[in-house]
Design a protein around this motif. Structure first.
Motif, PDB file in Angstrom:
ATOM      1  N   ARG A 253      -5.185  34.116  58.085  1.00 45.00           N
ATOM      2  CA  ARG A 253      -6.388  33.341  58.393  1.00 45.00           C
ATOM      3  C   ARG A 253      -6.185  32.513  59.648  1.00 45.00           C
TER       4      ARG A 253
ATOM      5  N   ASN B 187      -8.344  29.832  62.362  1.00 46.19           N
ATOM      6  CA  ASN B 187      -9.522  28.985  62.443  1.00 46.19           C
ATOM      7  C   ASN B 187      -9.678  28.523  63.879  1.00 46.19           C
TER       8      ASN B 187
ATOM      9  N   GLN C  12      -5.189  38.201  58.007  1.00 41.24           N
ATOM     10  CA  GLN C  12      -6.181  37.220  58.431  1.00 41.24           C
ATOM     11  C   GLN C  12      -7.580  37.784  58.285  1.00 41.24           C
TER      12      GLN C  12
ATOM     13  N   GLU D 163     -15.703  39.052  50.299  1.00 41.22           N
ATOM     14  CA  GLU D 163     -14.573  38.762  49.422  1.00 41.22           C
ATOM     15  C   GLU D 163     -13.895  40.041  48.933  1.00 41.22           C
TER      16      GLU D 163
ATOM     17  N   GLN E 148     -12.804  42.195  52.442  1.00 45.59           N
ATOM     18  CA  GLN E 148     -12.697  41.307  53.595  1.00 45.59           C
ATOM     19  C   GLN E 148     -11.918  41.896  54.762  1.00 45.59           C
TER      20      GLN E 148
ATOM     21  N   GLY F 109     -20.408  27.592  50.657  1.00 49.89           N
ATOM     22  CA  GLY F 109     -19.295  28.540  50.701  1.00 49.89           C
ATOM     23  C   GLY F 109     -19.268  29.405  51.946  1.00 49.89           C
TER      24      GLY F 109
ATOM     25  N   PRO G  76     -19.499  28.605  55.523  1.00 51.98           N
ATOM     26  CA  PRO G  76     -18.702  28.272  56.705  1.00 51.98           C
ATOM     27  C   PRO G  76     -17.233  28.666  56.605  1.00 51.98           C
ATOM     28  N   SER G  77     -16.632  28.454  55.446  1.00 53.19           N
ATOM     29  CA  SER G  77     -15.207  28.754  55.288  1.00 53.19           C
ATOM     30  C   SER G  77     -14.913  30.242  55.337  1.00 53.19           C
ATOM     31  N   ARG G  78     -15.931  31.074  55.141  1.00 53.35           N
ATOM     32  CA  ARG G  78     -15.732  32.522  55.177  1.00 53.35           C
ATOM     33  C   ARG G  78     -15.782  33.071  56.602  1.00 53.35           C
TER      34      ARG G  78
ATOM     35  N   PRO H  99     -13.914  32.106  59.758  1.00 53.49           N
ATOM     36  CA  PRO H  99     -12.903  31.257  60.395  1.00 53.49           C
ATOM     37  C   PRO H  99     -12.988  31.211  61.913  1.00 53.49           C
TER      38      PRO H  99
END
Length: 317
Positions: free
Chosen positions: A12, A14, A87, A184, A187, A210, A212-214, A216
């Motif tokens: 991941r 960001n 990632q 999910e 991904q 839920g 925004p976090s998906r 990065p």
């Protein structure tokens, strides 16, 4: 060792890129000095050269280098017995029309394919009508069909905020839920890129905590500066074997400076430039026909009077 850039290992990251324009004096020295180094990293150099053909996009050029470096180093870690984590590369593109969002998405699809992150690297662009159905259950099936086609490539949804415009009872919410589930469950099988106006995209993301976090990786595509817009003008004319007179260039530059300030939130940037160039070429043709002038210099020169902005048919948005 084999080229470690070619790997599917991801983790991941960001990255939110800013609007700051990179000054020419700040350019970093080339990473690769020798012929062997350049051959080893030819994929990166190829895409840097392709992006270099476009005005601006400095943030995107930096992102491509980041992703490449991460993939390369990840493979080096793997070969040394270290962890090479996966990632998620789903992205948000925010900005006005004509700022290069679709172009960049296509390039990223090709780049990730050559890096063997994506198995196919094809690019599918859809909008609300391609995802949202007319009755309960229809939307989920339509969205799953699109996702199936996008497997192994990049799914690009322009004006993604339109999926949330109808409120709680709108079928757009069903499309969002189906997309989230696919992100999910699959991904690493595809990359989803949502794009749209900055303010509308921020509101869209706020509706689902839920979401925004998906994503990065978020990239802001700022409006082009007046100088960058003028560079586009000259490039587009040159490609068509025209040149702009000195007074014509001054006239266009002043117009672009004015409207880019007045229409800051909705200005269509590169799209507007292409349209006014094509209109100017038509008006030049009318002028030359009236003047009965067909010599080479006349045929290639666009003048101030060929830009009739007050009576233009070109829309700003």
């Amino acid at each position: 060792m084999n080229n470690p850039a070619q790997t599917r290992k991801r983790g991941r990251i960001n990255v939110v890129l800013n609007h700051r324009t990179v000054d020419a004096n700040e350019q970093i020295e080339p990473f690769f000095q020798t012929k062997e180094e350049r051959e080893q990293h030819e994929i990166l150099l190829k895409f840097e050269q392709e992006l270099g053909q476009y005005v601006g996009l400095e943030q995107v050029k930096r992102l491509i280098k980041e992703i490449y470096a991460w993939l390369y180093i990840n493979q080096c870690r793997k070969e040394k017995g270290l962890k090479a984590n996966k990632q998620v590369l789903h992205m948000i593109f925010k900005g006005n029309p004509g700022t290069g969002k679709t172009t960049v998405a296509r390039i990223i699809a090709s780049f990730l394919f050559e890096m063997e992150v994506l198995t196919k690297g094809h690019f599918i662009e859809v909008e609300r009508a391609d995802l949202v159905g007319e009755y309960i259950g229809h939307t989920a099936q339509k969205t799953r069909d699109v996702l199936k086609k996008a497997n192994g490539g990049v799914l690009f949804i322009d004006e993604a905020y339109s999926l949330a415009r109808g409120g709680e009872k709108d079928f757009g919410k069903e499309a969002i839920d189906t997309l989230v589930k696919a992100m999910e469950d699959h991904q690493h099988d595809f990359v989803l890129i949502l794009a749209g106006y900055s303010r509308e995209m921020d509101y869209f993301l706020s509706l689902n905590p839920g979401l925004p976090s998906r994503f990065p990786i978020a990239i802001d595509f700022p409006n082009y500066t007046t100088d960058q817009l003028m560079e586009m003008v000259h490039r587009m004319l040159e490609e068509r074997e025209y040149e702009l007179s000195k007074d014509g260039a001054y006239h266009v530059k002043e117009h672009l400076r004015k409207i880019s300030q007045e229409q800051e939130r909705t200005f269509s940037n590169g799209r507007y430039i292409r349209n006014i160039i094509e209109e100017a070429i038509r008006l030049q043709a009318v002028r030359l026909l009236k003047e009965q002038r067909y010599d080479r210099d006349s045929l290639t020169q666009i003048k101030r009077e060929d830009f009739q902005f007050q009576a233009s048919h070109v829309k700003l948005t």
